[in-house]
Design a protein around this motif. Structure first.
Motif, mmCIF file in Angstrom:
data_model
loop_
_atom_site.group_PDB
_atom_site.id
_atom_site.type_symbol
_atom_site.label_atom_id
_atom_site.label_comp_id
_atom_site.label_asym_id
_atom_site.label_seq_id
_atom_site.Cartn_x
_atom_site.Cartn_y
_atom_site.Cartn_z
ATOM 1 N N LEU A 264 0.790 -1.230 0.000
ATOM 2 C CA LEU A 264 0.000 0.000 0.000
ATOM 3 C C LEU A 264 0.820 1.275 0.000
ATOM 4 C CD1 LEU A 264 -2.852 -1.070 2.424
ATOM 5 C CD2 LEU A 264 -2.924 -0.900 -0.059
ATOM 6 N N SER A 265 2.103 1.217 0.294
ATOM 7 C CA SER A 265 2.888 2.453 0.346
ATOM 8 C C SER A 265 4.316 2.189 -0.142
ATOM 9 C CB SER A 265 2.912 3.016 1.771
ATOM 10 O OG SER A 265 3.497 4.293 1.791
ATOM 11 N N PRO A 266 4.570 2.391 -1.443
ATOM 12 C CA PRO A 266 3.621 2.768 -2.487
ATOM 13 C C PRO A 266 2.743 1.586 -2.897
ATOM 14 C CG PRO A 266 5.756 2.392 -3.456
ATOM 15 C CD PRO A 266 5.943 2.275 -1.965
ATOM 16 N N GLN A 267 1.654 1.874 -3.591
ATOM 17 C CA GLN A 267 0.711 0.818 -3.946
ATOM 18 C C GLN A 267 1.257 -0.028 -5.091
ATOM 19 O OE1 GLN A 267 -2.972 2.997 -4.661
ATOM 20 N NE2 GLN A 267 -3.753 2.328 -2.687
ATOM 21 N N MET A 268 1.294 -1.334 -4.860
ATOM 22 C CA MET A 268 1.724 -2.258 -5.909
ATOM 23 C C MET A 268 1.035 -3.594 -5.690
ATOM 24 S SD MET A 268 5.540 -3.443 -7.159
ATOM 25 C CE MET A 268 5.914 -4.463 -5.733
ATOM 26 N N LEU A 269 0.420 -4.118 -6.743
ATOM 27 C CA LEU A 269 -0.190 -5.439 -6.719
ATOM 28 C C LEU A 269 0.751 -6.413 -7.403
ATOM 29 C CD1 LEU A 269 -2.626 -7.335 -6.214
ATOM 30 C CD2 LEU A 269 -3.443 -6.686 -8.495
ATOM 31 N N THR A 270 1.083 -7.492 -6.711
ATOM 32 C CA THR A 270 1.953 -8.529 -7.265
ATOM 33 C C THR A 270 1.161 -9.811 -7.429
ATOM 34 O OG1 THR A 270 3.903 -7.580 -6.189
ATOM 35 C CG2 THR A 270 4.077 -9.853 -6.941
ATOM 36 N N LEU A 271 1.189 -10.383 -8.631
ATOM 37 C CA LEU A 271 0.570 -11.666 -8.917
ATOM 38 C C LEU A 271 1.666 -12.663 -9.239
ATOM 39 C CD1 LEU A 271 -2.412 -10.577 -11.210
ATOM 40 C CD2 LEU A 271 -2.428 -10.963 -8.744
ATOM 41 N N GLU A 272 1.750 -13.718 -8.429
ATOM 42 C CA GLU A 272 2.754 -14.768 -8.638
ATOM 43 C C GLU A 272 2.078 -15.992 -9.242
ATOM 44 O OE1 GLU A 272 6.012 -14.804 -7.940
ATOM 45 O OE2 GLU A 272 6.385 -13.170 -6.506
ATOM 46 N N PHE A 273 2.681 -16.517 -10.294
ATOM 47 C CA PHE A 273 2.247 -17.780 -10.904
ATOM 48 C C PHE A 273 3.394 -18.779 -10.698
ATOM 49 C CE2 PHE A 273 0.162 -14.296 -12.990
ATOM 50 C CZ PHE A 273 -1.131 -14.728 -13.244
ATOM 51 N N PRO A 274 3.456 -19.449 -9.557
ATOM 52 C CA PRO A 274 4.656 -20.235 -9.223
ATOM 53 C C PRO A 274 4.912 -21.422 -10.128
ATOM 54 C CG PRO A 274 2.907 -20.588 -7.604
ATOM 55 C CD PRO A 274 2.452 -19.469 -8.470
ATOM 56 N N GLN A 275 3.854 -21.979 -10.753
ATOM 57 C CA GLN A 275 4.046 -23.159 -11.604
ATOM 58 C C GLN A 275 4.088 -22.817 -13.080
ATOM 59 O OE1 GLN A 275 0.691 -25.594 -10.520
ATOM 60 N NE2 GLN A 275 1.709 -26.453 -8.720
ATOM 61 N N ALA A 276 3.821 -21.582 -13.435
ATOM 62 C CA ALA A 276 3.667 -21.223 -14.846
ATOM 63 C C ALA A 276 5.003 -20.861 -15.481
ATOM 64 C CB ALA A 276 2.678 -20.069 -14.989
ATOM 65 N N PHE A 277 4.994 -20.909 -16.814
ATOM 66 C CA PHE A 277 6.163 -20.543 -17.610
ATOM 67 C C PHE A 277 5.773 -19.422 -18.565
ATOM 68 C CE2 PHE A 277 6.972 -24.855 -16.337
ATOM 69 C CZ PHE A 277 8.338 -24.915 -16.140
ATOM 70 N N LEU A 278 6.758 -18.632 -18.949
ATOM 71 C CA LEU A 278 6.569 -17.636 -20.002
ATOM 72 C C LEU A 278 6.863 -18.273 -21.355
ATOM 73 C CD1 LEU A 278 8.146 -14.214 -18.963
ATOM 74 C CD2 LEU A 278 5.754 -14.709 -19.392
ATOM 75 N N LEU A 279 5.985 -18.069 -22.302
ATOM 76 C CA LEU A 279 6.314 -18.468 -23.668
ATOM 77 C C LEU A 279 7.407 -17.559 -24.211
ATOM 78 C CD1 LEU A 279 2.922 -19.213 -25.451
ATOM 79 C CD2 LEU A 279 4.633 -20.820 -24.660
ATOM 80 N N ASP A 280 8.151 -18.075 -25.188
ATOM 81 C CA ASP A 280 9.204 -17.253 -25.797
ATOM 82 C C ASP A 280 8.633 -15.982 -26.411
ATOM 83 O OD1 ASP A 280 11.071 -19.097 -25.071
ATOM 84 O OD2 ASP A 280 11.059 -20.140 -26.988
ATOM 85 N N GLU A 281 7.343 -16.054 -26.833
ATOM 86 C CA GLU A 281 6.728 -14.892 -27.474
ATOM 87 C C GLU A 281 6.325 -13.825 -26.453
ATOM 88 O OE1 GLU A 281 5.815 -17.998 -27.892
ATOM 89 O OE2 GLU A 281 6.491 -18.437 -29.935
ATOM 90 N N VAL A 282 6.441 -14.125 -25.153
ATOM 91 C CA VAL A 282 6.069 -13.162 -24.110
ATOM 92 C C VAL A 282 7.324 -12.836 -23.303
ATOM 93 C CG1 VAL A 282 4.491 -12.654 -22.211
ATOM 94 C CG2 VAL A 282 3.807 -14.252 -24.005
ATOM 95 N N PRO A 283 8.189 -11.991 -23.815
ATOM 96 C CA PRO A 283 9.414 -11.687 -23.080
ATOM 97 C C PRO A 283 9.123 -10.873 -21.827
ATOM 98 C CG PRO A 283 9.179 -10.212 -24.950
ATOM 99 C CD PRO A 283 8.062 -11.221 -25.049
ATOM 100 N N ALA A 284 10.024 -10.968 -20.871
ATOM 101 C CA ALA A 284 9.926 -10.104 -19.699
ATOM 102 C C ALA A 284 9.967 -8.655 -20.172
ATOM 103 C CB ALA A 284 11.062 -10.398 -18.734
ATOM 104 N N ALA A 285 9.015 -7.855 -19.719
ATOM 105 C CA ALA A 285 8.903 -6.492 -20.240
ATOM 106 C C ALA A 285 8.116 -5.644 -19.262
ATOM 107 C CB ALA A 285 8.213 -6.511 -21.614
ATOM 108 N N GLN A 286 7.943 -4.388 -19.608
ATOM 109 C CA GLN A 286 7.128 -3.462 -18.823
ATOM 110 C C GLN A 286 6.088 -2.850 -19.726
ATOM 111 O OE1 GLN A 286 8.752 -1.015 -15.701
ATOM 112 N NE2 GLN A 286 7.810 0.813 -16.525
ATOM 113 N N LEU A 287 4.826 -2.923 -19.273
ATOM 114 C CA LEU A 287 3.725 -2.309 -19.988
ATOM 115 C C LEU A 287 3.429 -0.961 -19.351
ATOM 116 C CD1 LEU A 287 1.375 -5.431 -20.160
ATOM 117 C CD2 LEU A 287 3.114 -4.743 -21.803
ATOM 118 N N THR A 288 3.302 0.052 -20.161
ATOM 119 C CA THR A 288 3.037 1.389 -19.643
ATOM 120 C C THR A 288 1.537 1.649 -19.664
ATOM 121 O OG1 THR A 288 5.160 2.182 -20.466
ATOM 122 C CG2 THR A 288 3.506 3.842 -19.927
ATOM 123 N N GLY A 289 1.015 2.037 -18.503
ATOM 124 C CA GLY A 289 -0.404 2.333 -18.400
ATOM 125 C C GLY A 289 -0.622 3.802 -18.102
ATOM 126 N N SER A 290 -1.794 4.092 -17.578
ATOM 127 C CA SER A 290 -2.117 5.465 -17.206
ATOM 128 C C SER A 290 -3.221 5.408 -16.162
ATOM 129 C CB SER A 290 -2.573 6.277 -18.428
ATOM 130 O OG SER A 290 -3.742 5.706 -18.983
#
Length: 527
Positions: A264-290
């Motif tokens: 909550l200070s600062p506000q950040m939501l973390t979602l963990e997928f402990p068993q999941a894998f990233l496909l090669d087509e989904v590289p680690a990245a940052q999405l910019t929102g607003s």
């Protein structure tokens, strides 16, 4: 390659036929090097001249390469193998005779597939050691199921997915089955794997998997590979709902276990997928929102170890919900704006009337004017998110401290925020500080949220949280703080106080701190 299982095999060749022979004694062994590739390791024996070559296994624990008519150069050192191909050690020894020869002995864990040849272009004896599949097994159930293929070296693979038939075929070129892993079908007791077979041909080993449900994927390892049925993150995107609120979309191959954490200070939501894998087509990245969601970071290793983490940086966040679609292949994270309906906030603008409070050094700025402006700006922002705002003063009038706190107590305010500006004899002192009283329960947490948020929005020097038994704090029947926003005695801070845009950022920071405070309040109530 030649495969042996304990019998002695001798193959002798005199190299360089078709050209004038070079005396065998003139050949030299210059050095030895290991080359590790997919499917095999190669011992490169660089030579000068054209030696003869004889290769023979010794029982099941060694491979002997005799380089006829060759003498090692002085100081020749054998390379230390890294264990690929089941090779534990390499020894070099010269044998005198007519003609003499240099013997290279490869110490082995067991039988290997090998091929030895002379490459005249490289002027080297090449001893290829094929890797072996030493173990095939399966473990786990459902999304946690996996097929393990162990080898004694890094293997290359060719994958054929027959999704309509529920079959996955993995070819491992150049490999063979170790004696410990016979060919055939393996018994399967697994909800995800209905069939598991391993075969060997002249070109390599084939692993065939029959599966139920979502297709598995192949993860290459240092020695072998893994066929995993864990869910895969196919795509991560930010979108906008029909209500205009942000929505995080996570496309998966199958339902996935989720662990969520909210800071909550600062506000950040973390979602963990402990068993999941990233496909090669989904590289680690940052999405910019607003707006409510400023950015989303995708953290994981495509094709690597399991575990994917999404981190969403939030601003003026109220709550969120997680919704899976019916097949369980799309997770929608709906973000909701803050809703402070039901909360009463008492906002106290310090000083007023005949009490100007602190003055800037040039006398042009009075504390009472700035505190009133900040209080009104803060109240407007809180009202936008549903809070009931009670101002101790909304114009230039004088109130005693007792009158201020009595009003907050009378209306049943959930919190009291008193806004002030500071002054000190040293003009270099500047920045933000927030006071709470030891006798006021809950004041520290409220002070922490407001101090942190105002610092984020303004970049002011952090003078920290402080203790003081001010009347408006001690006599308050609710969590109460006094925010000393600036030092009017500082020329720098005084110029900021005169800037309406800066005052807007201060009010924004205080409102964000209060939203975070009440969000934490509601989370505690739900527990």
């Amino acid at each position: 390659m030649v495969r042996f299982t304990g019998a002695v095999l001798v193959s002798i060749a005199l190299l360089g036929a078709g050209s004038p022979p070079t005396p065998l004694a003139a050949a030299r062994v210059l050095d030895l090097q290991w080359q590790v590739g997919a499917g095999q390791a190669t011992l490169v024996i660089n030579v000068a001249g054209r030696p003869g070559l004889a290769v023979s296994p010794r029982e099941e624990d060694a491979l002997i390469v005799d380089i006829l008519g060759a003498r090692p150069v002085p100081g020749l050192v054998a390379p230390v193998p890294s264990g690929e191909g089941g090779v534990r050690g390499v020894h070099v020894r010269h044998h005198e005779g007519a003609p003499g020869f240099t013997r290279v002995t490869l110490e082995l864990d067991g039988p290997v597939n090998h091929r030895a040849r002379f490459d005249p272009l490289a002027s080297a004896v090449l001893v290829d050691i094929g890797y072996q599949i030493t173990r095939l097994a399966h473990e786990g159930q459902g999304a946690g199921a996996r097929v393990i293929v162990e080898a004694n070296g890094p293997v290359g693979c060719q994958v054929l997915l027959l999704e309509s038939e529920g079959r996955l075929v993995v070819d491992l070129p150049g490999t063979t089955l170790a004696p410990s892993q016979p060919p055939g079908s393996l018994p399967v007791v697994n909800s995800a794997v209905r069939e598991l077979r391993v075969l060997e041909s002249a070109t390599g080993v084939r692993v065939a998997v029959g599966f139920e449900g979502a297709p598995p994927h192949v993860l290459a390892g240092h020695r072998g590979l893994e066929i995993s049925f864990a869910p895969r993150i196919r795509k991560v995107a930010l979108a906008t709902s029909v209500w205009g609120t942000p929505r995080l979309l996570v496309h998966t191959s199958a339902p996935a276990v989720i662990q969520e954490t909210l800071e909550l200070s600062p506000q950040m939501l973390t979602l963990e997928f402990p068993q999941a894998f990233l496909l090669d087509e989904v590289p680690a990245a940052q999405l910019t929102g607003s707006g409510m969601v400023e950015a989303v970071r995708v953290i994981g290793s495509p094709g690597g170890d399991p575990g994917v983490r999404l981190e969403a940086d939030l601003r003026l966040y109220g709550s969120h919900t997680l919704v899976w679609n019916q097949p369980g292949t799309l997770l929608m994270v709906e973000f909701h704006p803050p809703d402070l309906r039901g909360f009463i906030v008492a906002v106290d603008a310090g000083h007023g009337g005949y009490d100007p409070g602190a003055l800037s050094r040039r006398g042009g700025i009075q504390e009472k004017d700035i505190t009133l402006d900040l209080a009104l700006r803060l109240g407007a922002r809180l009202a936008e998110v549903g809070a009931t705002v009670v101002h101790t003063r909304d114009r230039d009038v004088f109130l005693s401290n007792q009158e201020r706190v009595a009003l907050a107590n009378r209306v049943g305010a959930h919190v009291l925020v008193s806004i002030h500006l500071n002054s000190y004899r040293d003009p270099s002192v500047r920045g933000l500080e927030t006071y709470r009283a030891r006798a006021n329960a809950g004041g520290t947490e409220l002070a922490e949220f407001i101090q942190a948020a105002v610092l984020e929005h303004t970049g002011l020097p952090d003078r920290g949280l402080r203790w003081e038994d001010f009347t408006v704090l001690v006599q308050a029947e609710m969590p109460a703080v006094m925010v000393e926003v600036l030092y009017l005695s500082s020329p720098t801070d005084a110029s900021l106080a005169a800037d309406p845009a800066f005052r807007d950022r201060v009010a924004e920071g205080m409102s964000v701190g209060l939203v975070r405070y009440f969000t934490a309040w509601r989370l505690r109530e739900r527990r």
